[in-house]
Design a protein around this motif. Structure first.
Motif, PDB file in Angstrom:
ATOM      1  N   GLU A 164      18.724  33.860  86.041  1.00 35.76           N
ATOM      2  CA  GLU A 164      18.727  33.009  87.301  1.00 35.76           C
ATOM      3  C   GLU A 164      17.313  31.644  87.292  1.00 35.76           C
ATOM      4  O   GLU A 164      17.025  32.630  86.274  1.00 35.76           O
ATOM      5  CB  GLU A 164      18.667  33.789  88.187  1.00 35.76           C
ATOM      6  CG  GLU A 164      19.506  35.030  88.395  1.00 35.76           C
ATOM      7  CD  GLU A 164      21.135  33.841  89.590  1.00 35.76           C
ATOM      8  OE1 GLU A 164      20.158  33.125  89.897  1.00 35.76           O
ATOM      9  OE2 GLU A 164      21.706  35.009  89.726  1.00 35.76           O
TER      10      GLU A 164
ATOM     11  N   ALA B  34      20.413  40.831 100.063  1.00 32.55           N
ATOM     12  CA  ALA B  34      20.801  39.918 100.176  1.00 32.55           C
ATOM     13  C   ALA B  34      20.311  38.782  99.611  1.00 32.55           C
ATOM     14  O   ALA B  34      19.533  39.026  98.366  1.00 32.55           O
ATOM     15  CB  ALA B  34      21.992  38.977 100.539  1.00 32.55           C
TER      16      ALA B  34
ATOM     17  N   SER C 200      17.672  40.902  97.352  1.00 30.35           N
ATOM     18  CA  SER C 200      18.318  40.474  95.881  1.00 30.35           C
ATOM     19  C   SER C 200      17.630  39.204  94.753  1.00 30.35           C
ATOM     20  O   SER C 200      17.384  39.099  94.079  1.00 30.35           O
ATOM     21  CB  SER C 200      19.275  41.196  95.887  1.00 30.35           C
ATOM     22  OG  SER C 200      19.784  41.142  94.852  1.00 30.35           O
ATOM     23  N   ARG C 201      17.986  38.422  96.138  1.00 34.18           N
ATOM     24  CA  ARG C 201      18.194  36.793  95.579  1.00 34.18           C
ATOM     25  C   ARG C 201      16.558  36.532  95.141  1.00 34.18           C
ATOM     26  O   ARG C 201      16.575  36.075  94.235  1.00 34.18           O
ATOM     27  CB  ARG C 201      18.688  36.190  96.441  1.00 34.18           C
ATOM     28  CG  ARG C 201      18.451  34.540  96.196  1.00 34.18           C
ATOM     29  CD  ARG C 201      19.403  33.671  96.210  1.00 34.18           C
ATOM     30  NE  ARG C 201      20.604  33.867  95.700  1.00 34.18           N
ATOM     31  CZ  ARG C 201      21.354  33.024  94.767  1.00 34.18           C
ATOM     32  NH1 ARG C 201      19.609  32.156  94.607  1.00 34.18           N
ATOM     33  NH2 ARG C 201      22.465  32.823  94.060  1.00 34.18           N
TER      34      ARG C 201
ATOM     35  N   ASP D  63      24.903  36.160 100.513  1.00 33.29           N
ATOM     36  CA  ASP D  63      24.477  35.933  99.694  1.00 33.29           C
ATOM     37  C   ASP D  63      24.130  33.475  99.860  1.00 33.29           C
ATOM     38  O   ASP D  63      23.166  33.110  99.605  1.00 33.29           O
ATOM     39  CB  ASP D  63      25.004  35.710  98.409  1.00 33.29           C
ATOM     40  CG  ASP D  63      24.292  35.371  97.221  1.00 33.29           C
ATOM     41  OD1 ASP D  63      22.655  35.366  96.835  1.00 33.29           O
ATOM     42  OD2 ASP D  63      24.068  34.639  96.223  1.00 33.29           O
TER      43      ASP D  63
ATOM     44  N   ALA E 156      20.824  33.667 101.996  1.00 37.49           N
ATOM     45  CA  ALA E 156      19.701  33.958 100.949  1.00 37.49           C
ATOM     46  C   ALA E 156      19.613  32.774  99.736  1.00 37.49           C
ATOM     47  O   ALA E 156      18.018  32.462  99.303  1.00 37.49           O
ATOM     48  CB  ALA E 156      20.304  34.781  99.682  1.00 37.49           C
ATOM     49  N   LYS E 157      20.074  32.382  99.457  1.00 39.35           N
ATOM     50  CA  LYS E 157      20.092  30.747  98.903  1.00 39.35           C
ATOM     51  C   LYS E 157      19.825  29.624  99.421  1.00 39.35           C
ATOM     52  O   LYS E 157      18.653  29.155  98.929  1.00 39.35           O
ATOM     53  CB  LYS E 157      21.870  30.288  98.096  1.00 39.35           C
ATOM     54  CG  LYS E 157      22.667  31.109  97.154  1.00 39.35           C
ATOM     55  CD  LYS E 157      23.867  30.005  97.399  1.00 39.35           C
ATOM     56  CE  LYS E 157      24.810  31.035  96.489  1.00 39.35           C
ATOM     57  NZ  LYS E 157      26.073  30.564  96.196  1.00 39.35           N
TER      58      LYS E 157
END
Length: 264
Positions: free
Chosen positions: A2, A23, A26-27, A237, A240-241
């Motif tokens: 990442e 999420a 985590s990201r 996600d 989250a992005k």
């Protein structure tokens, strides 16, 4: 591997026990941030197949090689919030990112109409969705101001694209509308100190709880999917992005904005 867009930074994520909140945690960790995860009850979504404990979510952060602080309590309680932000600052030496994801449509849909909702449900929805956001912002912003930088990301909803045709979820949507308005006001107030404030408004995101309750609320059916331009429902996600974008330097000249992440 990442991209380390948030290397050396520290984040607080409320509502981290839910599908979207976990999420996001985590990201942000994979992007290089240490993360304080906060929730009223980390086991709440286990009944729908979600995370069963705070340790499961904390493991998402530590697996990315980042430090984690775990705090369980009510984000509508100002003293609890202040203690969490102080703990995060002690553990990480700074507070760079605040993500207010706590809240949700916590009351029964059949009792959520504008003309009939009870006082208790009204107070619950505004405490969980709006008061929690205000409390964490008022606690974290002075730390960010002292640093001369920071990013606040509020998770909102109901700006038009989610309003049910039957009028249900009225005060949940009203509370989220209050968060949206608060976002813009706060951005205008504290932009001069190098702090940005933005909001993300998700469409229908199929986490475990939403998927399990979809039939009861008339969501998640094939005809609803066909109304989405991308012809699919959101994944946690996906949200989250966008939070990572607002949290980091790629959005360094973006503040006071609401981005609807709905699939079109």
């Amino acid at each position: 591997m990442e991209s380390q867009t948030l290397a050396g930074r520290a984040a607080i994520v409320t509502g981290a026990g839910g599908a979207i909140g976990s999420a996001i945690a985590s990201r942000l960790a994979k992007a290089g941030a240490d993360v304080a995860i906060v929730d009223r009850d980390f086991t709440f979504t286990a009944q729908w197949g979600g995370h069963a404990s705070a340790s499961e979510i904390a493991a998402l952060v530590t697996a990315a090689g980042q430090r984690v602080v775990v705090a369980e309590g009510d984000a509508a309680d100002r003293s609890f919030v202040e203690s969490v932000v102080a703990r995060a600052e002690r553990a990480f030496d700074r507070v760079d990112v605040l993500v207010n994801c706590a809240g949700g449509a916590l009351t029964p849909a059949e009792d959520s109409f504008a003309s009939t909702i009870s006082d208790a449900d009204l107070e619950l929805l505004f405490a969980a969705n709006y008061r929690s956001t205000v409390n964490f912002c008022q606690s974290a912003v002075p730390r960010m101001r002292a640093q001369g930088s920071g990013s606040v990301v509020n998770i909102t909803s109901g700006v038009g694209h989610l309003v049910p045709r039957d009028g249900s979820l009225a005060h949940y949507l009203a509370a989220k509308a209050a968060v949206t308005s608060y976002t813009v006001s706060l951005a205008n107030e504290i932009g001069q100190y190098g702090i940005r404030v933005n909001a993300v408004s998700p469409g229908l995101v199929m986490g475990p709880r939403t998927a399990a309750q979809a039939a009861d609320r008339g969501a998640g059916r094939e005809e609803a999917r066909e109304r989405v331009a991308l012809r699919r429902f959101g994944d946690p996600d996906d949200i989250a992005k966008v939070v990572e974008f607002f949290a980091g330097d790629l959005s360094s000249y973006v503040t006071g904005q609401l981005l609807a992440v709905t699939g079109g």
